[in-house]
Each structure stands twice: as C-alpha cells, then as structure tokens.
Design an enzyme around this catalytic site. Structure first.
Site, short mmCIF file in Angstrom:
data_model
loop_
_atom_site.label_atom_id
_atom_site.label_comp_id
_atom_site.label_asym_id
_atom_site.label_seq_id
_atom_site.Cartn_x
_atom_site.Cartn_y
_atom_site.Cartn_z
N GLY A 63 -8.37 55.01 28.37
CA GLY A 63 -7.92 53.53 28.09
C GLY A 63 -6.08 53.60 27.92
N THR A 65 -4.38 53.23 25.61
CA THR A 65 -3.69 53.89 24.20
C THR A 65 -3.66 55.46 24.65
OG1 THR A 65 -4.14 52.04 23.05
CG2 THR A 65 -3.45 54.07 21.99
N ASP A 119 -8.75 59.27 20.62
CA ASP A 119 -9.09 58.21 21.67
C ASP A 119 -8.70 56.73 20.99
OD1 ASP A 119 -10.22 56.54 23.84
OD2 ASP A 119 -12.17 57.49 23.64
N LYS A 132 -16.05 50.31 21.24
CA LYS A 132 -15.44 50.77 22.33
C LYS A 132 -16.14 50.26 23.75
CE LYS A 132 -14.16 55.23 21.98
NZ LYS A 132 -12.94 54.83 22.74
N GLU A 141 -17.61 58.88 26.28
CA GLU A 141 -16.53 58.92 25.04
C GLU A 141 -17.53 59.32 23.73
OE1 GLU A 141 -13.10 55.64 26.28
OE2 GLU A 141 -15.08 54.92 25.26
N LYS A 159 -6.06 45.47 16.66
CA LYS A 159 -7.38 45.95 17.13
C LYS A 159 -8.31 45.66 15.74
CE LYS A 159 -7.00 46.83 21.37
NZ LYS A 159 -5.72 46.50 21.78
#
Length: 290
Positions: A63, A65, A119, A132, A141, A159
């Site tokens: 992703g 980030t 993550d 997620k 993940e 978030k």
C-alpha cells in the site's frame, strides 16, 4: 513524553474486544508543521523502520504507506546500515518493488516465523484492531502478519476511527468467485442490524470484477453502525462457505505509529496495557522532514 492521542474516543456502548488500559501522562503541545498526507505516511514508515535490525526476517506490507517502509529498508541496506535482511512480501506489487530495490526475498514456507512486519491500515480502532484490504491484499497480509513476532502498523491520523467500520468506507471480504452474489447476500444478512450494505469490487478501468493475487473476488461491506463484538463477527463471517478471509485484523498489531499534523504518536501493547508516547517533529532525526 507520553500523551493520549485525542482521536481515540470510545463510545460507552462499544461491545467489541476488551480495550487495553492506556498508560499516559501530560505533555506539552508540539508546534504545527505543514505536511502533506504522503509526508505523514513517509514519516510513520521511517519511524517504524527504526525497529528493523540486521539479520531480521521482515514482513513487507502493501500500500501507499508501506511502500515508504520498503524503500527505506532498501536505502539503509545500500548504505550498509542494515545487513542480511530477508523480506517476506505480502503482495505481488510489494514483491516487484522489493526486487527492483534489491531486497532479498523469501516466503513463509522457508521462514515460518517472521521477526517483524510493517504495514499500513485502512482503519485503526482504540484497541489497535484494524481494517485492511482496501488495496486487495488482505489474505497474504494476514498470513504474514499473523506469523510475525511483532507487527508495527503505520498510518496517518486520517485512519483513526472510534470503532471498526467507523469510517463508513469498505470492510473487505475475500470470497471465491463461484456464486459470489450468494456470498454477498449472506454477508449483508449477517450484519443487517448494523445497516450493512455490500457490493462486488470492480476495476475502475474495465468495470470487471477485481481479482486478488490469489484469484479470488472481494466483496466490500459498509456499515452504518458499530457491528459489536468483533471476535463474534469474525467467526460468523468465516463460517460461511465460500468465504476466504475478511479484512478485520484483530489482536495482531503490537505497535501503532500515527503521523499527524502535531507530531508522531506511538502506541505499544505491554500485556493488557497500551503505552502511548508522542514526539514533536522538531525532536525527530534521520531526515523525516524532506
């Protein structure tokens, strides 16, 4: 210095997993710094990579980030500050990024225990429960992060939610393609009391069903209300035939790093308690502000 993060508010009727006790103390406010959302993601990622040590097996997240964390690990390897790192990617996309940056890779078959995973997350509630999978990689993940001794979650402050599903955005569920509409209807029925709606995820470019790295479809669920006990909700979803995995990551995160306009907040699980520390950007090193 330690401070409670102001966005973590819990409603009195919240009925999910037991919330850890916060260990906090007052702190002076940090001076505001003008940063973009991507700056905040990068800062959180760089802070997390401080926990990566030479010789580690590291779960590489997926992703916008997590990509900053992967890039940072590769940069430190080129500088000789990190050595003998083995990465376990959580998606084909991350695999390609890591290969392009020269990070040696392996898998859970060869390394069933991961030292540390880093993550991002789409949502984080006050107990460090996550949503997620809006990028489509939730199954891999969860496999990697559940095999990790430590799992550091990195997010910007947008978030943070009061409860799972609180953003009003998707909670993904990976399903087999066979009779996906039947699965969708059963999932929506499970959470009718929470005002649940669902839809098959489609590719914006083609209008065709989005296909995961595992060859499955994703049903996105949306909730108007708190769904209640998260462990019970998890069990109900996974009992349905045709369901592969859901995007609620419950009890997996050991630390949370939040980058906000006022600075960084780090929440770390210590037994049943959460230790909360905050850092002004002016106190940080290692070139976070670029």
């Amino acid at each position: 210095m330690a401070i409670a993060y102001p966005h973590f508010l819990v409603s009195e009727n919240h009925a999910t997993v037991e919330q850890p006790t916060l260990m906090i103390s007052p702190a002076a406010p940090c001076p505001s710094v003008t940063l973009t959302q991507d700056d905040l993601k990068k800062i959180a990622a760089y802070k997390a990579v401080e926990h990566v040590k030479s010789g580690m097996v590291v779960g590489l997240g997926t992703g916008s980030t997590a990509k900053h964390a992967v890039a940072r690990i590769a940069e430190l390897m080129r500088q000789g500050k990190l050595k003998d790192i083995i990465g376990i990617p959580t998606s084909k996309m991350t695999h390609e990024q890591a290969v392009s940056l020269g990070i040696p890779l392996s898998d859970l078959d060869s390394h069933p225990v991961v030292d540390l995973a880093i993550d991002g997350a789409d949502e984080v509630d006050p107990g460090l429960n996550l949503v997620k999978g809006r990028g489509g990689s939730l199954l891999r993940e969860k496999m990697v992060e559940s095999a990790s001794k430590k799992f550091i979650v990195i997010v910007d402050e947008s978030k943070l939610v009061n409860y799972v599903g609180g953003s009003g955005l998707a909670m993904p569920v990976e399903v087999i393609p066979f009779c996906w509409n039947h699965s969708l209807k059963r999932l929506v029925t499970l959470f009718a009391d929470a005002g649940c709606a669902g839809e098959l995820r489609k590719c914006a470019e083609t209008g065709e069903a989005f296909v995961t790295d595992n060859g499955n479809y994703i049903i996105d669920l949306y909730f108007e209300k708190d769904i209640g006990d998260l462990n019970e909700a998890s069990d109900l979803i996974l009992r349905l035939p045709g369901i592969v995995e859901h995007g609620m990551f419950l009890g997996l995160a050991t630390s949370l790093i939040v980058a906000g306009v006022e600075g960084i907040t780090v929440k770390t699980k210590i037994g049943k308690e959460l230790e909360v520390d905050s850092f002004c950007y002016t106190d940080l090193r290692n070139g976070f502000l670029v």
